[in-house]
Design a protein around this motif. Structure first.
Motif, PDB file in Angstrom:
ATOM      1  N   ASP A  18       0.785  -1.240   0.000  1.00 13.61           N
ATOM      2  CA  ASP A  18       0.000   0.000   0.000  1.00 13.61           C
ATOM      3  C   ASP A  18       0.814   1.286   0.000  1.00 13.61           C
ATOM      4  N   GLY A  19       2.146   1.180   0.050  1.00 14.73           N
ATOM      5  CA  GLY A  19       2.967   2.378  -0.015  1.00 14.73           C
ATOM      6  C   GLY A  19       3.251   3.028   1.314  1.00 14.73           C
ATOM      7  N   THR A  20       2.697   2.491   2.406  1.00 14.96           N
ATOM      8  CA  THR A  20       2.915   3.088   3.727  1.00 14.96           C
ATOM      9  C   THR A  20       4.160   2.540   4.411  1.00 14.96           C
ATOM     10  N   GLY A  21       4.737   1.484   3.834  1.00 11.59           N
ATOM     11  CA  GLY A  21       5.844   0.796   4.488  1.00 11.59           C
ATOM     12  C   GLY A  21       5.398  -0.448   5.213  1.00 11.59           C
ATOM     13  N   ALA A  22       4.093  -0.669   5.252  1.00 12.09           N
ATOM     14  CA  ALA A  22       3.559  -1.875   5.895  1.00 12.09           C
ATOM     15  C   ALA A  22       3.908  -3.105   5.065  1.00 12.09           C
ATOM     16  N   PRO A  23       3.986  -4.284   5.698  1.00  3.86           N
ATOM     17  CA  PRO A  23       4.286  -5.513   4.936  1.00  3.86           C
ATOM     18  C   PRO A  23       3.222  -5.788   3.883  1.00  3.86           C
ATOM     19  N   ALA A  24       3.607  -6.466   2.831  1.00  2.00           N
ATOM     20  CA  ALA A  24       2.651  -6.870   1.805  1.00  2.00           C
ATOM     21  C   ALA A  24       1.646  -7.855   2.392  1.00  2.00           C
ATOM     22  N   ILE A  25       0.404  -7.780   1.903  1.00  2.00           N
ATOM     23  CA  ILE A  25      -0.626  -8.713   2.349  1.00  2.00           C
ATOM     24  C   ILE A  25      -1.342  -9.282   1.127  1.00  2.00           C
ATOM     25  N   GLN A  26      -1.853 -10.495   1.285  1.00  2.00           N
ATOM     26  CA  GLN A  26      -2.672 -11.092   0.234  1.00  2.00           C
ATOM     27  C   GLN A  26      -4.100 -10.615   0.474  1.00  2.00           C
ATOM     28  N   ALA A  27      -4.674  -9.894  -0.472  1.00  2.00           N
ATOM     29  CA  ALA A  27      -5.981  -9.287  -0.215  1.00  2.00           C
ATOM     30  C   ALA A  27      -6.697  -8.946  -1.511  1.00  2.00           C
ATOM     31  N   ASP A  28      -7.997  -8.661  -1.350  1.00  3.71           N
ATOM     32  CA  ASP A  28      -8.807  -8.109  -2.435  1.00  3.71           C
ATOM     33  C   ASP A  28      -8.916  -6.601  -2.236  1.00  3.71           C
ATOM     34  N   VAL A  29      -9.121  -5.879  -3.311  1.00  4.00           N
ATOM     35  CA  VAL A  29      -9.291  -4.427  -3.260  1.00  4.00           C
ATOM     36  C   VAL A  29     -10.616  -4.076  -3.942  1.00  4.00           C
TER      37      VAL A  29
END
Length: 261
Positions: A18-29
């Motif tokens: 998401d660009g915040t620096g948070a780890p990548a997650i497997q998700a729907d958008v």
């Protein structure tokens, strides 16, 4: 999520960064009315359009802060290759080169500057540039009149301003008089008021016109640049961009620090 909800778009099973620096997650958008309204695994609601992003990365669009689409943007809607590489906003007008403001008799000078500094063929610019402007606000109007796949932000380049005000004296890199600087500041102020996002210049001997001559802004004294910087606004978030050889690092940094102050 309510199964009855129908989104405009759901991108499923992507690796979301998401660009915040948070780890990548497997998700729907999920997207509705042009806005992301949910990022979570296993969104049950349906959508008018669904994209299976399995094995792909889903990110916000990239902002490329240093480009030279100044000519291409006047005739091309797609802005390739940037638009094909995940970029959704490009910043152009960097390094003090560009095509506005420009008097008709100076068009060849600015084309040769762009050819020399950025290796864009002169024949392409001669063929493509519509030259439907003279001032920088008129140049922005030209950009606005043309649809683009991605967003544009334009810095106001020092070279064209210097040539516009000083003519041959500017091309020959003669020192600017106080009257010259006053006129250049007024043009810059008008240009950022019309939508320019800041000011750019070049102070490096590497940048030369296709004729081999130094660019008009090379070794422009720091006092000229500091005065030009007074036309920028911190409230508007304007940018001051330049490239330099850092022969006198203290003097170079003083341009930025005093402008910021």
């Amino acid at each position: 999520q309510d199964n009855a909800v129908i989104h405009d778009l759901v991108i499923r099973n992507g690796q979301v960064i998401d660009g915040t620096g948070a780890p990548a997650i497997q998700a729907d958008v999920a997207v509705s009315n042009g806005k992301i309204i949910a990022i979570e695994a296993g969104i049950k609601a349906t959508a008018k359009q669904e994209i299976d992003a399995t094995g792909m990365i889903v990110t916000p669009g990239f902002v490329d802060v240093h480009t030279h689409y100044d000519g291409q943007a006047t005739w091309d809607s797609h802005l390739n290759p940037s638009s094909s590489l995940g970029t959704t906003t490009v910043v152009m007008g960097n390094c003090g080169v560009g095509f506005a403001p420009c008097r008709p008799e100076d068009r060849d000078v600015l084309i040769k500057l762009m050819e020399g500094v950025e290796e864009i063929p002169e024949s392409v610019m001669n063929e493509g540039l519509p030259w439907s402007w003279e001032t920088f606000p008129e140049y922005l109007d030209c950009l606005d009149s043309h649809p683009h796949d991605i967003d544009l932000a334009a810095l106001v380049p020092h070279g064209p301003i210097r040539v516009y005000v000083m003519g041959e004296r500017g091309v020959n890199r003669e020192p600017a008089t106080e009257d010259d600087i006053a006129q250049m500041k007024a043009i810059l102020a008008e240009s950022v008021a019309a939508g320019g996002v800041g000011f750019s210049t070049s102070r490096t001997l590497v940048h030369r016109s296709s004729t081999g001559a130094y660019v008009p802004t090379y070794q422009a004294v720091s006092s000229e640049l500091k005065q030009m910087g007074e036309a920028l606004s911190g409230d508007r978030g304007h940018v001051f961009q330049f490239i330099a050889d850092w022969q006198d690092a203290e003097d170079e940094f003083s341009i930025l620090s005093e402008t910021s102050a």
